[in-house]
Design a protein around this motif. Sequence first.
Motif, PDB file in Angstrom:
ATOM      1  N   LEU A 197     -50.701  12.105  70.733  1.00 47.05           N
ATOM      2  CA  LEU A 197     -49.667  13.095  71.041  1.00 47.05           C
ATOM      3  C   LEU A 197     -50.224  14.410  71.598  1.00 47.05           C
ATOM      4  CD1 LEU A 197     -46.681  13.898  71.079  1.00 47.05           C
ATOM      5  CD2 LEU A 197     -46.877  14.545  68.690  1.00 47.05           C
ATOM      6  N   PRO A 198     -51.274  15.007  70.999  1.00 47.73           N
ATOM      7  CA  PRO A 198     -51.746  16.287  71.559  1.00 47.73           C
ATOM      8  C   PRO A 198     -52.181  16.151  73.016  1.00 47.73           C
ATOM      9  CG  PRO A 198     -52.705  15.936  69.375  1.00 47.73           C
ATOM     10  CD  PRO A 198     -51.995  14.668  69.744  1.00 47.73           C
ATOM     11  N   ASN A 199     -52.871  15.045  73.337  1.00 40.56           N
ATOM     12  CA  ASN A 199     -53.272  14.851  74.726  1.00 40.56           C
ATOM     13  C   ASN A 199     -52.040  14.757  75.623  1.00 40.56           C
ATOM     14  OD1 ASN A 199     -55.232  14.497  76.739  1.00 40.56           O
ATOM     15  ND2 ASN A 199     -55.008  12.267  76.680  1.00 40.56           N
ATOM     16  N   GLN A 200     -50.997  14.056  75.143  1.00 43.12           N
ATOM     17  CA  GLN A 200     -49.789  13.942  75.962  1.00 43.12           C
ATOM     18  C   GLN A 200     -49.120  15.307  76.164  1.00 43.12           C
ATOM     19  OE1 GLN A 200     -46.732  11.322  74.472  1.00 43.12           O
ATOM     20  NE2 GLN A 200     -45.922  10.978  76.520  1.00 43.12           N
ATOM     21  N   LEU A 201     -49.122  16.135  75.103  1.00 45.83           N
ATOM     22  CA  LEU A 201     -48.492  17.455  75.247  1.00 45.83           C
ATOM     23  C   LEU A 201     -49.203  18.285  76.312  1.00 45.83           C
ATOM     24  CD1 LEU A 201     -47.746  18.309  71.510  1.00 45.83           C
ATOM     25  CD2 LEU A 201     -46.096  17.732  73.290  1.00 45.83           C
ATOM     26  N   LEU A 202     -50.552  18.173  76.356  1.00 47.83           N
ATOM     27  CA  LEU A 202     -51.271  18.896  77.413  1.00 47.83           C
ATOM     28  C   LEU A 202     -50.917  18.346  78.784  1.00 47.83           C
ATOM     29  CD1 LEU A 202     -54.831  19.424  75.888  1.00 47.83           C
ATOM     30  CD2 LEU A 202     -53.014  21.096  76.146  1.00 47.83           C
ATOM     31  N   THR A 203     -50.761  17.017  78.865  1.00 47.60           N
ATOM     32  CA  THR A 203     -50.350  16.433  80.147  1.00 47.60           C
ATOM     33  C   THR A 203     -48.958  16.938  80.536  1.00 47.60           C
ATOM     34  OG1 THR A 203     -51.636  14.485  79.577  1.00 47.60           O
ATOM     35  CG2 THR A 203     -50.115  14.256  81.404  1.00 47.60           C
ATOM     36  N   VAL A 204     -48.060  17.055  79.545  1.00 50.74           N
ATOM     37  CA  VAL A 204     -46.727  17.595  79.847  1.00 50.74           C
ATOM     38  C   VAL A 204     -46.831  19.036  80.322  1.00 50.74           C
ATOM     39  CG1 VAL A 204     -44.460  18.136  78.898  1.00 50.74           C
ATOM     40  CG2 VAL A 204     -45.597  16.022  78.249  1.00 50.74           C
ATOM     41  N   HIS A 205     -47.675  19.856  79.657  1.00 50.35           N
ATOM     42  CA  HIS A 205     -47.955  21.205  80.177  1.00 50.35           C
ATOM     43  C   HIS A 205     -48.275  21.139  81.676  1.00 50.35           C
ATOM     44  CE1 HIS A 205     -47.711  23.727  76.726  1.00 50.35           C
ATOM     45  NE2 HIS A 205     -48.964  23.749  76.326  1.00 50.35           N
ATOM     46  N   ALA A 206     -49.226  20.239  82.025  1.00 50.54           N
ATOM     47  CA  ALA A 206     -49.668  20.157  83.418  1.00 50.54           C
ATOM     48  C   ALA A 206     -48.533  19.722  84.331  1.00 50.54           C
ATOM     49  CB  ALA A 206     -50.850  19.182  83.529  1.00 50.54           C
ATOM     50  N   GLU A 207     -47.749  18.740  83.874  1.00 47.73           N
ATOM     51  CA  GLU A 207     -46.649  18.265  84.714  1.00 47.73           C
ATOM     52  C   GLU A 207     -45.600  19.356  84.928  1.00 47.73           C
ATOM     53  OE1 GLU A 207     -46.980  13.548  83.359  1.00 47.73           O
ATOM     54  OE2 GLU A 207     -45.436  14.873  82.516  1.00 47.73           O
ATOM     55  N   LYS A 208     -45.292  20.100  83.837  1.00 46.62           N
ATOM     56  CA  LYS A 208     -44.310  21.182  83.985  1.00 46.62           C
ATOM     57  C   LYS A 208     -44.833  22.273  84.914  1.00 46.62           C
ATOM     58  CE  LYS A 208     -41.057  19.609  81.292  1.00 46.62           C
ATOM     59  NZ  LYS A 208     -40.234  20.049  80.145  1.00 46.62           N
ATOM     60  N   LEU A 209     -46.141  22.558  84.791  1.00 40.71           N
ATOM     61  CA  LEU A 209     -46.713  23.552  85.705  1.00 40.71           C
ATOM     62  C   LEU A 209     -46.617  23.068  87.144  1.00 40.71           C
ATOM     63  CD1 LEU A 209     -49.950  24.834  83.938  1.00 40.71           C
ATOM     64  CD2 LEU A 209     -47.863  26.104  84.396  1.00 40.71           C
ATOM     65  N   ALA A 210     -46.836  21.766  87.346  1.00 44.46           N
ATOM     66  CA  ALA A 210     -46.721  21.217  88.705  1.00 44.46           C
ATOM     67  C   ALA A 210     -45.296  21.390  89.227  1.00 44.46           C
ATOM     68  CB  ALA A 210     -47.133  19.747  88.708  1.00 44.46           C
TER      69      ALA A 210
END
Lengths: 295, 295, 295, 295, 295
Positions: free
Chosen positions: D147-160
Motif C-alpha cells: 500500500l505505501p508504494n501504491q500511495l506514492l504512485t498515486v501521488h505521482a499520477e495525481k501530479l501528472a
Amino acid sequence: MLIGKKISVGYFLNMIKWDVIAIFCYASLSGALDHFSFLKSITIPLAVSALIGTLLSLLLAFRTAQSYERWWEARIVWGAIVNDSRTLIRQLLHFLPPDDRKSDIVTDFAVRQSVWCFALADNLRRLPYSPHVAEYAIDHAYTDQHLPNQLLTVHAEKLALVANAHALDPIRQTQLDSTLARLTDAMGKCERIKNTVFPRSYSMLLHFLIYVLMTILPFGLDDQNPFVEVVMVTLVPVLLIAIEKTAIVLQDPFENRPTDTPMTTLSINIEKNLMEMAGEPAPERESATIDYYQL
Amino acid sequence: MLIGKKISVGYFLNMIKWDVIAIFCYASLSGALDHFSFLKSITIPLAVSALIGTLLSLLLAFRTAQSYERWWEARIVWGAIVNDSRTLIRQLLHFLPPDDRKSDIVTDFAVRQSVWCFALADNLRRLPYSPHVAEYAIDHAYTDQHLPNQLLTVHAEKLALVANAHALDPIRQTQLDSTLARLTDAMGKCERIKNTVFPRSYSMLLHFLIYVLMTILPFGLDDQNPFVEVVMVTLVPVLLIAIEKTAIVLQDPFENRPTDTPMTTLSINIEKNLMEMAGEPAPERESATIDYYQL
Amino acid sequence: MLIGKKISVGYFLNMIKWDVIAIFCYASLSGALDHFSFLKSITIPLAVSALIGTLLSLLLAFRTAQSYERWWEARIVWGAIVNDSRTLIRQLLHFLPPDDRKSDIVTDFAVRQSVWCFALADNLRRLPYSPHVAEYAIDHAYTDQHLPNQLLTVHAEKLALVANAHALDPIRQTQLDSTLARLTDAMGKCERIKNTVFPRSYSMLLHFLIYVLMTILPFGLDDQNPFVEVVMVTLVPVLLIAIEKTAIVLQDPFENRPTDTPMTTLSINIEKNLMEMAGEPAPERESATIDYYQL
Amino acid sequence: MLIGKKISVGYFLNMIKWDVIAIFCYASLSGALDHFSFLKSITIPLAVSALIGTLLSLLLAFRTAQSYERWWEARIVWGAIVNDSRTLIRQLLHFLPPDDRKSDIVTDFAVRQSVWCFALADNLRRLPYSPHVAEYAIDHAYTDQHLPNQLLTVHAEKLALVANAHALDPIRQTQLDSTLARLTDAMGKCERIKNTVFPRSYSMLLHFLIYVLMTILPFGLDDQNPFVEVVMVTLVPVLLIAIEKTAIVLQDPFENRPTDTPMTTLSINIEKNLMEMAGEPAPERESATIDYYQL
Amino acid sequence: MLIGKKISVGYFLNMIKWDVIAIFCYASLSGALDHFSFLKSITIPLAVSALIGTLLSLLLAFRTAQSYERWWEARIVWGAIVNDSRTLIRQLLHFLPPDDRKSDIVTDFAVRQSVWCFALADNLRRLPYSPHVAEYAIDHAYTDQHLPNQLLTVHAEKLALVANAHALDPIRQTQLDSTLARLTDAMGKCERIKNTVFPRSYSMLLHFLIYVLMTILPFGLDDQNPFVEVVMVTLVPVLLIAIEKTAIVLQDPFENRPTDTPMTTLSINIEKNLMEMAGEPAPERESATIDYYQL
C-alpha cells in the motif's frame, strides 16, 4: 526478505574444523613437551600474553567493525537499488504524457530494469546468467562483455528515443537521467566492494599474532593441571580464529555463500513491485534461497 | 580488478628488517646487562608495562583505523571516477541529437576521458606521463602544468561548442556540467589524500612509546630464562612496529608501491567500458601490475 | 602542497616543558616522602592504577579521534574550496557565450575568487588581511565587516548583471548559484570548526584523571629503587600529557600555528590554477610557510 | 514526541529473568562441585578469564555501537519523513497557481501523505492497517500488496494529472518529483533496517564467549568464600547478558515493542502539521503510546 | 561566537555533589564494616573488579562518543542554518530582477528569516518566544501552533506571489525552494535531537555497573590502610559518575543549560549578516550569554 532463522551451526563448524584440529594437536604436543622436557624450566608471565591478547583483541575488534561495514554497505547499496528501481518506473508514470504508447514504454523499462537487477546479481557472484536473463540478452542481441552496463546504456538510448519523439521535454529527461546516474553509481559501488580485497598485510598480522599467542600461552600456564592446560591452549586461539572467520565471511558480501547479500530475493521483490506499478503480472520465480541461506 | 593473491611476505619482511635487527641487538644487550651488571637490582613491575602497552594498543588501533579509512576513501574516490566516467558517456549518448556528428563527439569525449584517468594516475604517483598520454597531450598541444585539470577544462570547452552549435539545450548542458563537477571533486579528493601527511606528532609519539616499552619491558622479565627474555623483548616491539608499518603502507594509497590503489588497472577497465559504449575497439594496454602488485 | 618534513621536535618539547618540569618535581618529592615519612606505610595496589589508566586511555583515544576528525574535516573543507573554485571558473568558461566580454568576466571572477580564499584564510586565523587582499578591498570599496561573505555577495550580484544583460539563461545561472551555495557552506563550516571549542568539561576531566593517576601511582611502586620510581612516576604522566597536547594542537586547525591547515599555500595554488584557466599570468606570491611550518 | 519517563524496570527484568535463573543454578552447582569434588584441584588463572573478558567486552562494545546506530538511523529516517512530508505540502503551496482548485489539491495530497505515514508504520510493524488507513484504502480502491508504494504512485499520477492540466510546468514538477524520490528512499531504508537481521554468527559467538567465561570463572575464584563465589559467578554473566539484551532490543526499531521508534506519535504529529498547512482541521487520533511505551 | 573561557568548576561540582556525598558515606560505612565485622573474611580479587571496570570503561567510552556526536550534530545543523540563511538572501539578490520592489522584498525575507532563527531557538528550549519574536508574530497575525514551520510556509507563499507577479521564473523559484527544503530539514533535525532521549536501558545499565563496582571494590582492598581504602572507594566511582554526567550534559544540546548550543548568539550573528546583505541596519540585541554560559 531475510528470515531470522539460524545459520546452521554445522556450516560454521565445518568452516573452522581444520584450524581447530591443528590447534588441538599443537596444544596437546606443547602441553606434553612442557611437562616432560627441557622446556619445563621456561616460564613466560601471563602478563605478556595479556599484553599481546589486548593488542590482538583491539585489532580483531577493528577487523570485525570493518567487515561489518562492508557487509552493511552492500545492503545499503542494494537497498538503494530497490529504491531507485521503484523511482525510475514512478518517474516514467509521472512524466510520460498519457497517450497510447505510455503503457508499452513503462512495461518495457520495468522488464529491462528487473533483468538488470538479476544480471547484476549474477555478475557479482561470477555465475553464468540466470536462464531468463540469458534469454533476454539473446532475444535483444545484447552482446557487450558487461551486460548490466549495456542495459543501462539501452535505458539511456530508449529515453533518448522517447525524448526525441517529443514525448518528453529536456527537464523531465534530465530528472530521469539522474536516476540512471544513481543506478550506475550503485553498480559501481557493488563492483568496488567485490573487487577490493581486505588488506592482506592485516590478515597476515592477525594470523601471526594468534600463532604467537598460542605459542607463549602454554608457558604461562605451567603449574596447571595438564588437562586444563590443553583445554585452555586450544580454547583461546579457537575463539580468536572463530571471530576472525566470522569477519572474513562478512567482508565479502557477494561471494555466493550462505551468508551473502540476498540479491536474488531482492531482485524477485523488485520485479514484483515494478510489475505491479506497470500493471502487468509478475512472472513466478523460484527463490534461490536454499536451506541454510538465511543469515 | 584486484586479484586475491598474497602480497609477498618477503616484501613486507624487507620493509621492517632494519627495525628487527636493531631491536634484536638492543634486546640482547639489555638482556646481558640486566643479568651481569648493576642494573640487575632494578625491577619495573609488569603492570607498568601493561599500562603503557594498553595506551599504545589504543593509539595503534586508532592509527590503523585512520590509515584504513584513507586507503578506503582512495578506493571510493576511484570507484566514483569509474561511475562518473561511464555516466558522462552515457549522458552524451542520451542527450545528443541523433545526427551525423553524434558518434564522433562521443568518441572524442570517451578518448579524452580515458586519457584523463591515466593522466591523473600518473600525476598522483609523481611519474612521468605514460607514453600514450604524453603523445595525446603533444598531439593536442596541451601544455598546462596540471594536465588533468586542463583536460576537464577542454571537456567544458567542447561541451560549450556543442551547445552553442545548438545541438544541446541548457538543461542537458548543466546536467553534463554536474558530472564534470563531480569529476573535479574526485580529482581534488585524490590530491587532498596525496598531499595531506598523517600528523607527524602522532607518529613521533607512537615511536617514542614503542621505545619506552622496549626499554622498561626487560626489567619486568628479570627472573626469566635469558633466552626467553631476549625473545620476548624482541618479539613485542617487533609486533608493534609491524602493525605501525602496515598502517604506514596503507595510509598513502598513491605512492607507486605494490600496495597502492590499482589506478592503472582501473583506468584500463574504464577505457574498455567507454570504448564499448562508444562502439569503438579498445586499444590493447599492458597492465602495469607486476608480480608483487597485488594487495 | 604539504611537505613531509618533520615538525621540529624542539617546538613540541617547548610546548610541554613546563608540564614535564612540574611533574618531575612532584615525582621526586613524592618519591622522597614515600620513602622517608609516614606515607611509607601506604600502598595502593597497581590494579587500581591500572583501572584508572584504562579509563584514561579510552578517554584519550576518544579525544585523539575527535581532534583528528576536526583536523581532517578542516582539510576536507579546504579541499572542497579548491574543487569548487576550479568548478566555478570552469562553469563560466562553459556557460558564457563566446563573445568579447567573456574573457574579462572570467578573469574578474577568477581574481575575486582567489582573493576570497586569501581573505577567508586571514579571517579564520584572526590576522589582518594580507596586503593584496586589503588593497583589493580598498580598490573596490568593500567595507562590510565580513569581507568573504561580501565577496560572495558580489559574485552573486555580478552574475545577476551578466544574466540580466541576457548573456546567461536562468538554467545556467542556477547551476552557478549552486556552486556559490557550496562555497557559502564551506565558509560556514570553517567558521563552525573555528568557533566551537572542544567541551571544557572533558578537558577538565582528563586533566583531573591524569593528576589522580600521578598521585596514586607512587604508592603502587613502593618496593622499587627510588631512581626507578621517580623515572616511572615522571614518565607515565608525561606520556599522557604529550598525547593530550598532540590532540589539542590538532583540534584547532585554524590557529596560525605551525601545525594548522596550510591555507596560504592552498590559496596560492588555487590562484595559480584559476589564472591558468583564465589564461592570465599568476602573480608571484611568497608562501607563508616558514621553517617549522610543515606538519 | 518522546517523553523522558523510565522504561519500567519490570519490563526489562522480565526479559532476562530466565537467563538469570539458569545462570544462578549453574553458578550454585559449579560452586558446590568446585569445593566438594575432584574439580577442586583445578585452577584456571584469573588472567585467562580477564583475557576472554577483554575480548568479550570489545565485541559487546562493537555490538552495542551497531545496535545504537541502527536505532539512530531509524530515527533519522523517520525525521526525514517528517521533513519531506512538510516539504511536499509546502512545495504544492508554493508551486500551484492561485486558482480555485489549489486548496482542494493541497488537501488531497496532505490527507494522502498522512495516510502514507500511518500505512508505512503499520506495514513495518507487520500489523493490520489502522482503521482509518484501511477505510481510506477501501474508499479509493487501492488494492496493491504494498500500500505505501501504491500511495506514492498515486501521488505521482495525481501530479501528472495536475501538470497535464497545465497547472504545473515541468520544472516545478521535477522538483516535486525529487521530494517523492526522497520519500521512496525513506520507505526503502525502513524496509532495509526491518529486513536485515544482525549477523547470526556474531550473536552465536557472543553467547558462546559468555558461556565459556561463565564456565572458567569459578575455577579462578577457588580460594574464596562459597557465597561470594556464587554471587560473582552469577553477577558477571548476568551483566554481560543484560548488555547484550539491551543491544538486541535496540537493534530492531520497528518491532512493535515498548522501545521501538514512536511511528504512530510521529504520524499523528505529521498529520497535524500538514492539516495546519492545508488550513484544514486535524482529526483527533488516540496515540498508541501505552503505559510502558516510553523509551 | 563561542568564547574559550572555562565553564565554572562550581557549576559542575554542584551537579554531582549529591552523588559524591552518597558515595563517600557508602565508602566510609563499607570501609568500617569491612574491618570490624564478619565481612572481614570476604575477599573479592581485584581482577574481578578490573574485568567489570574494563566493561564499564568501554560502555562509558561508547556513551561519551554518542553524546559528543549528538552535541556535534547540533552544531552542524546550526552551522547549516547559518549557511542556508545567508544563501537564501544571496539567492534573492542574485535572482530578483533589479526593479523598485527588489530591495523591499529582500528586506522582508531577511527580517522573517532572522525571526525564524530566534523562534526556532526559543521553541527548542521550550521557552516563551522572545519579545521581538512574539511582537512580530502578533503584528503579522501568525497563530499556528508551530511558528517556525508557519514562517517557512509564509516564505513559500511570498515566493509564490513574487513568482506569479512574473518577477521570478520557475527555474530560479525551484532553486529558492531547494533552500527552503534544506531549512525545513535543519528544523526537523533539531527537533529529532531534542525529542529523542538516549536509550534509558543503557543509562540504567551504566548506573547499575557503577553500583556493582562500588560494592565489590572494597573487598579487593582489604589489606590496605582504612583511610586509603575510603579514599579509593570514593574516588573511583566519583570519577566514573563525573564522566557519565559530562556525557549527560552534552547529549541534550537544546536544554537551556550553560553548556547547550549558543543558538541566541548564532541568531544574532545571522541577523547581522542578513541585514548587512540587505543593506539595512541590524537592531541591537542583547546576547543571552550570561556569566557561566561558555562551554
